[in-house]
Design a protein around this motif. Structure first.
Motif, PDB file in Angstrom:
ATOM      1  N   VAL A  45       0.885  -1.256   0.208  1.00 43.78           N
ATOM      2  CA  VAL A  45      -0.041  -0.110  -0.101  1.00 43.78           C
ATOM      3  C   VAL A  45       0.968   1.361  -0.157  1.00 43.78           C
ATOM      4  CG1 VAL A  45      -1.766   1.347   1.625  1.00 43.78           C
ATOM      5  CG2 VAL A  45      -1.922  -1.314   1.160  1.00 43.78           C
ATOM      6  N   GLU A  46       1.898   1.133   0.833  1.00 40.90           N
ATOM      7  CA  GLU A  46       2.772   2.447   1.059  1.00 40.90           C
ATOM      8  C   GLU A  46       3.577   2.758  -0.557  1.00 40.90           C
ATOM      9  OE1 GLU A  46       6.285   2.702   3.886  1.00 40.90           O
ATOM     10  OE2 GLU A  46       4.625   2.013   4.778  1.00 40.90           O
ATOM     11  N   ARG A  47       3.957   1.605  -1.058  1.00 35.65           N
ATOM     12  CA  ARG A  47       4.634   1.901  -2.349  1.00 35.65           C
ATOM     13  C   ARG A  47       3.492   2.286  -3.502  1.00 35.65           C
ATOM     14  NH1 ARG A  47       7.276  -3.190  -1.223  1.00 35.65           N
ATOM     15  NH2 ARG A  47       5.661  -4.453  -2.202  1.00 35.65           N
ATOM     16  N   ALA A  48       2.567   1.718  -3.520  1.00 39.90           N
ATOM     17  CA  ALA A  48       1.299   2.063  -4.523  1.00 39.90           C
ATOM     18  C   ALA A  48       0.912   3.535  -4.002  1.00 39.90           C
ATOM     19  CB  ALA A  48       0.076   1.521  -4.285  1.00 39.90           C
ATOM     20  N   ARG A  49       0.902   4.082  -2.894  1.00 43.70           N
ATOM     21  CA  ARG A  49       0.568   5.391  -2.444  1.00 43.70           C
ATOM     22  C   ARG A  49       1.583   6.294  -2.974  1.00 43.70           C
ATOM     23  NH1 ARG A  49      -2.254   6.349   3.164  1.00 43.70           N
ATOM     24  NH2 ARG A  49      -2.318   8.457   2.068  1.00 43.70           N
ATOM     25  N   ALA A  50       2.968   6.003  -2.713  1.00 46.98           N
ATOM     26  CA  ALA A  50       4.042   6.684  -2.919  1.00 46.98           C
ATOM     27  C   ALA A  50       4.081   7.052  -4.391  1.00 46.98           C
ATOM     28  CB  ALA A  50       5.373   6.223  -2.668  1.00 46.98           C
ATOM     29  N   PRO A 136      -8.531  11.736 -10.443  1.00 45.58           N
ATOM     30  CA  PRO A 136      -8.029  10.203 -10.032  1.00 45.58           C
ATOM     31  C   PRO A 136      -8.514  10.309  -8.265  1.00 45.58           C
ATOM     32  CG  PRO A 136      -6.037  11.341 -10.596  1.00 45.58           C
ATOM     33  CD  PRO A 136      -7.054  12.239 -11.048  1.00 45.58           C
ATOM     34  N   ILE A 137      -8.903   9.120  -8.088  1.00 45.12           N
ATOM     35  CA  ILE A 137      -9.496   8.720  -6.706  1.00 45.12           C
ATOM     36  C   ILE A 137      -8.147   8.610  -6.010  1.00 45.12           C
ATOM     37  CG2 ILE A 137     -10.471   7.089  -5.070  1.00 45.12           C
ATOM     38  CD1 ILE A 137     -12.251   6.351  -7.102  1.00 45.12           C
ATOM     39  N   GLY A 138      -7.199   8.014  -6.062  1.00 47.11           N
ATOM     40  CA  GLY A 138      -6.009   7.759  -5.104  1.00 47.11           C
ATOM     41  C   GLY A 138      -5.255   6.516  -5.650  1.00 47.11           C
ATOM     42  N   THR A 139      -5.413   5.640  -4.498  1.00 44.49           N
ATOM     43  CA  THR A 139      -5.101   4.073  -4.752  1.00 44.49           C
ATOM     44  C   THR A 139      -6.272   3.219  -4.445  1.00 44.49           C
ATOM     45  OG1 THR A 139      -3.038   4.714  -3.683  1.00 44.49           O
ATOM     46  CG2 THR A 139      -3.593   2.401  -3.542  1.00 44.49           C
ATOM     47  N   VAL A 140      -6.592   2.297  -5.601  1.00 48.30           N
ATOM     48  CA  VAL A 140      -7.534   1.454  -5.668  1.00 48.30           C
ATOM     49  C   VAL A 140      -7.140   0.063  -5.135  1.00 48.30           C
ATOM     50  CG1 VAL A 140      -9.288   0.435  -7.413  1.00 48.30           C
ATOM     51  CG2 VAL A 140      -8.688   2.852  -7.504  1.00 48.30           C
ATOM     52  N   GLY A 141      -8.012  -0.471  -4.265  1.00 51.32           N
ATOM     53  CA  GLY A 141      -8.042  -1.938  -3.970  1.00 51.32           C
ATOM     54  C   GLY A 141      -8.748  -2.832  -4.922  1.00 51.32           C
ATOM     55  N   VAL A 142      -8.291  -4.048  -5.287  1.00 50.62           N
ATOM     56  CA  VAL A 142      -8.923  -4.528  -6.224  1.00 50.62           C
ATOM     57  C   VAL A 142      -8.962  -6.077  -5.943  1.00 50.62           C
ATOM     58  CG1 VAL A 142      -8.181  -5.750  -8.509  1.00 50.62           C
ATOM     59  CG2 VAL A 142      -8.612  -3.292  -8.488  1.00 50.62           C
ATOM     60  N   ILE A 143      -9.987  -6.762  -5.670  1.00 53.80           N
ATOM     61  CA  ILE A 143     -10.061  -8.100  -5.138  1.00 53.80           C
ATOM     62  C   ILE A 143     -10.769  -8.963  -6.160  1.00 53.80           C
ATOM     63  CG2 ILE A 143     -11.000  -9.781  -3.295  1.00 53.80           C
ATOM     64  CD1 ILE A 143     -10.771  -7.173  -1.349  1.00 53.80           C
ATOM     65  N   THR A 144      -9.960  -9.989  -6.902  1.00 48.04           N
ATOM     66  CA  THR A 144     -10.571 -10.567  -7.885  1.00 48.04           C
ATOM     67  C   THR A 144     -10.709 -12.209  -7.736  1.00 48.04           C
ATOM     68  OG1 THR A 144      -8.157 -10.902  -8.641  1.00 48.04           O
ATOM     69  CG2 THR A 144      -9.494  -9.036  -9.505  1.00 48.04           C
ATOM     70  N   VAL A 209      -9.573  -4.306   2.641  1.00 42.41           N
ATOM     71  CA  VAL A 209     -10.525  -3.484   2.588  1.00 42.41           C
ATOM     72  C   VAL A 209     -10.654  -2.713   3.719  1.00 42.41           C
ATOM     73  CG1 VAL A 209     -13.143  -3.602   2.918  1.00 42.41           C
ATOM     74  CG2 VAL A 209     -12.176  -5.067   1.235  1.00 42.41           C
ATOM     75  N   LYS A 210     -10.378  -2.903   4.882  1.00 46.90           N
ATOM     76  CA  LYS A 210     -10.075  -2.109   6.100  1.00 46.90           C
ATOM     77  C   LYS A 210      -9.272  -0.776   6.159  1.00 46.90           C
ATOM     78  CE  LYS A 210     -10.404  -5.369   9.372  1.00 46.90           C
ATOM     79  NZ  LYS A 210      -9.761  -5.924  10.353  1.00 46.90           N
ATOM     80  N   ASN A 211      -8.205  -0.983   5.151  1.00 49.08           N
ATOM     81  CA  ASN A 211      -7.213  -0.073   5.009  1.00 49.08           C
ATOM     82  C   ASN A 211      -7.754   1.347   4.591  1.00 49.08           C
ATOM     83  OD1 ASN A 211      -4.620   1.487   4.447  1.00 49.08           O
ATOM     84  ND2 ASN A 211      -3.733  -0.655   4.351  1.00 49.08           N
ATOM     85  N   PRO A 212      -7.335   2.295   5.390  1.00 47.95           N
ATOM     86  CA  PRO A 212      -8.147   3.687   5.087  1.00 47.95           C
ATOM     87  C   PRO A 212      -7.288   4.226   3.809  1.00 47.95           C
ATOM     88  CG  PRO A 212      -6.575   3.841   6.948  1.00 47.95           C
ATOM     89  CD  PRO A 212      -6.783   2.384   6.572  1.00 47.95           C
ATOM     90  N   ALA A 213      -6.375   3.573   3.352  1.00 46.43           N
ATOM     91  CA  ALA A 213      -5.495   4.306   2.045  1.00 46.43           C
ATOM     92  C   ALA A 213      -6.373   4.210   0.859  1.00 46.43           C
ATOM     93  CB  ALA A 213      -4.292   3.421   1.783  1.00 46.43           C
ATOM     94  N   PHE A 214      -7.259   3.189   0.767  1.00 45.39           N
ATOM     95  CA  PHE A 214      -8.045   2.852  -0.368  1.00 45.39           C
ATOM     96  C   PHE A 214      -9.185   3.938  -0.518  1.00 45.39           C
ATOM     97  CE2 PHE A 214      -5.946  -1.147   0.432  1.00 45.39           C
ATOM     98  CZ  PHE A 214      -5.150  -1.195  -0.755  1.00 45.39           C
ATOM     99  N   ASP A 235     -16.230   2.604   7.373  1.00 41.13           N
ATOM    100  CA  ASP A 235     -15.701   3.722   8.214  1.00 41.13           C
ATOM    101  C   ASP A 235     -14.619   4.631   7.207  1.00 41.13           C
ATOM    102  OD1 ASP A 235     -16.458   2.916  10.503  1.00 41.13           O
ATOM    103  OD2 ASP A 235     -14.483   1.746  11.256  1.00 41.13           O
ATOM    104  N   ASN A 236     -14.315   4.109   6.149  1.00 38.79           N
ATOM    105  CA  ASN A 236     -13.630   5.094   5.334  1.00 38.79           C
ATOM    106  C   ASN A 236     -14.413   5.685   4.251  1.00 38.79           C
ATOM    107  OD1 ASN A 236     -11.144   3.772   6.575  1.00 38.79           O
ATOM    108  ND2 ASN A 236     -11.362   1.853   5.039  1.00 38.79           N
ATOM    109  N   LEU A 237     -15.624   5.355   4.135  1.00 37.23           N
ATOM    110  CA  LEU A 237     -16.369   5.634   2.945  1.00 37.23           C
ATOM    111  C   LEU A 237     -15.670   5.355   1.473  1.00 37.23           C
ATOM    112  CD1 LEU A 237     -18.278   8.967   3.953  1.00 37.23           C
ATOM    113  CD2 LEU A 237     -19.241   6.897   3.721  1.00 37.23           C
ATOM    114  N   ALA A 238     -15.037   4.227   1.570  1.00 38.08           N
ATOM    115  CA  ALA A 238     -14.445   3.860   0.348  1.00 38.08           C
ATOM    116  C   ALA A 238     -15.535   3.850  -0.666  1.00 38.08           C
ATOM    117  CB  ALA A 238     -13.704   2.763   0.434  1.00 38.08           C
ATOM    118  N   ARG A 239     -15.338   4.269  -2.062  1.00 41.47           N
ATOM    119  CA  ARG A 239     -16.270   4.077  -3.107  1.00 41.47           C
ATOM    120  C   ARG A 239     -16.144   2.461  -3.226  1.00 41.47           C
ATOM    121  NH1 ARG A 239     -15.193   8.677  -2.249  1.00 41.47           N
ATOM    122  NH2 ARG A 239     -16.516  10.524  -2.970  1.00 41.47           N
TER     123      ARG A 239
END
Ligand code: NDP
Length: 469
Positions: A45-50, A136-144, A209-214, A235-239
């Motif tokens: 997550v840190e690398r993707a955010r950076a 852009p939203i920022g960082t997107v979490g993808v679960i496939t 999913v709980k990670n607030p970075a997404f 909690d993060n109101l992630a889209r």
């Protein structure tokens, strides 16, 4: 360009915590994958955010060019990717299966890169001027999921990247090698950190999913897990984009030519050996053509070879995992014990080494039977007789999911009238389940929400911004 061996070596891990990957057709060991925990997730997550600000700062044309190079990289390694996909997922190389899936990754990437999303002038009346932009939203979490592990990953990753987001992807624990291999090839053309992959085993999805970075989570899988994702991202109101499968109905009207539609019906239901979110899972056939449709479908189905994916002649494979085999077996047994008529299959070979379940057609089955009401997600199709189309529409709509549906008729206008009354995100006429990179796709009711593909798909991985003045 990879060979199968070099690709497998690139994604196989032998040290640290690992998990064996077995071929679903033979039970043989294919390789082993790493098992990431929360620490690896946090680092990804840190690398993707950076990496995100720099990726977002590229122009759209520059990102499009990179996506084109990603498509080229997949194309160059497509034989290796298809072989690995076939071995791990089980799907045959041929038919609408492994080679088709890798080819779809390439064409989806190119189409996603080429889709225009111009700035929209929403008001320009002399007094007011307002434009709608997508940022852009920022960082997107993808679960496939494990059914189309490469194509669905591309469906989620490609638009996210195009819109200036970076991605952390988590492949299904059943098809981790496929997810890692696809990402390894994509990363040959992507800047570092833009696409990160974590390979979990059991609880990592919930952690992700709980990670607030997404700012956004994209998920394709079961309704039950979709609900959990919605709760834990609150909690993060992630889209969210949730594509949660369904129990698609097909309705065959009395004016069809049974022989002419039989092959379309077959692939509508049995594509990927039935393990497809928008496959036809219940078939309602009018009494006038019921016997002829059953006969024509059984004839087509009986000729479709099932076996190990790497054998070139096969077009149907094993179920990917035992959990799904058990679901299909339980539902077919429920149908059999209710007195429904098995037209084809229904008797798995108890000696078989892999998770094979034979192509099964069940006729004269009651609409309330579990094989009709529950999602089988495998090669077993119930065929329900009806005599009044109003009754067929009522039965088709009487489930709590609504991904796809289809109407089969020689009269297109009549079929379209019925289509408008079906509660489904897509209704096909005289086909079932086909998707296209420019045609929006998504479910209603408990099949989830959010559209994928085309301009709507790009908007769903961006945040709208109005510039007023
Ligand atoms: P699930 O839908 O349960 O998805 C499993 C994935 O979701 C795993 O990657 C898992 O990661 C993750 N996950 C599980 N719990 C959570 C959570 N609380 N928060 C976030 N992520 C979570 O699929 P299954 O493979 O168990 O299949 C079950 C059924 O789903 C099938 O029988 C089929 O009916 C349907 N299905 C539908 C698909 C479709 O295309 N719509 C595709 C595949 C299956 P982790 O294990 O790391 O937690």
């Amino acid at each position: 360009m990879h060979t199968y061996e070099s690709l497998l070596a690139a994604v196989t891990t032998t040290s640290g915590e690992t998990r064996e990957v077995l071929d679903p057709a033979t039970g043989e060991r294919i390789g082993s994958v790493r098992v990431d925990g929360t620490a690896e997730l946090d680092r990804a997550v840190e690398r993707a955010r950076a990496a995100q600000p720099e990726w977002a700062a590229l122009t759209d044309d520059e990102r499009v060019a990179v996506l084109g190079r990603v498509a080229d990289a997949i194309e160059a390694s497509s034989d290796a990717l298809a072989e690995l996909l076939s071995r791990e997922q089980g799907k045959p190389l041929n038919g609408p299966n492994a080679r088709f899936e890798v080819g779809a990754c390439v064409s989806w990437l190119r189409a996603t890169a080429a889709t225009p999303l111009p700035v929209e002038v929403v008001v320009d009346d002399g007094e007011n001027y307002a434009e709608l932009h997508y940022r852009p939203i920022g960082t997107v979490g993808v679960i496939t999921p494990w059914n189309w592990p490469m194509m669905i990953a591309i469906w989620q990753i490609a638009p996210s990247l195009r819109m200036g987001n970076t991605v952390v992807a988590k492949p299904s624990e059943y098809t981790t090698l496929s997810g890692l291999a696809l990402a390894a090839v994509m990363n040959e053309a992507l800047p570092e950190g833009v696409l990160e992959v974590v390979a979990g085993d059991g609880s990592l999805g919930a952690e992700l999913v709980k990670n607030p970075a997404f700012g956004k989570i994209m998920f394709t899988g079961s309704t039950a897990t979709g609900k959990k994702i919605m709760a834990s991202s609150a909690d993060n109101l992630a889209r969210l984009t949730l594509e949660l499968g369904g129990n698609d109905a097909g309705i065959v009207l009395p004016d069809v030519d049974p022989a002419a539609i039989a092959e379309g019906l077959f692939w509508g239901a049995f594509i990927n050996t039935g393990q497809t979110c928008a496959a036809m899972k219940r078939l309602y056939v009018h009494d006038d053509v019921y016997d002829a449709v059953c006969e024509a479908l059984a004839e087509v189905a009986s000729k479709m070879p099932m076996g190990r994916g790497l054998d070139e002649q096969n077009v149907l494979g094993p179920l990917q995992n035992r959990m799904q085999w058990e679901v299909v077996n339980r539902l077919v047994e429920a149908a059999k014990s209710s007195g429904a008529r098995v037209l084809l299959g229904g008797q798995p070979d108890s000696e078989a080494s892999g998770h094979f379940y034979p192509t099964t057609l069940v006729a004269d089955i009651d609409d309330a039977n579990p094989l009709v009401q529950e999602e089988q997600f495998g090669p077993a199709l119930p065929i329900i007789r009806y005599s009044d189309v109003e009754e067929a529409i009522r039965m088709a709509n009487a489930v709590d999911v609504g991904l796809g549906a289809s109407v089969w008729s020689a009269d297109r206008a009549k079929a379209r009238e019925i289509a408008a009354r079906l509660e489904a995100g897509t209704v096909w006429i005289n086909s079932h389940g086909g998707v296209h990179p420019m045609i929006p796709f998504g479910g209603v009711k408990q099949s989830g929400f959010g559209l994928e593909f085309g301009a709507e798909g790009l908007k769903s991985v961006a945040v709208p911004q109005i510039i007023n003045g």
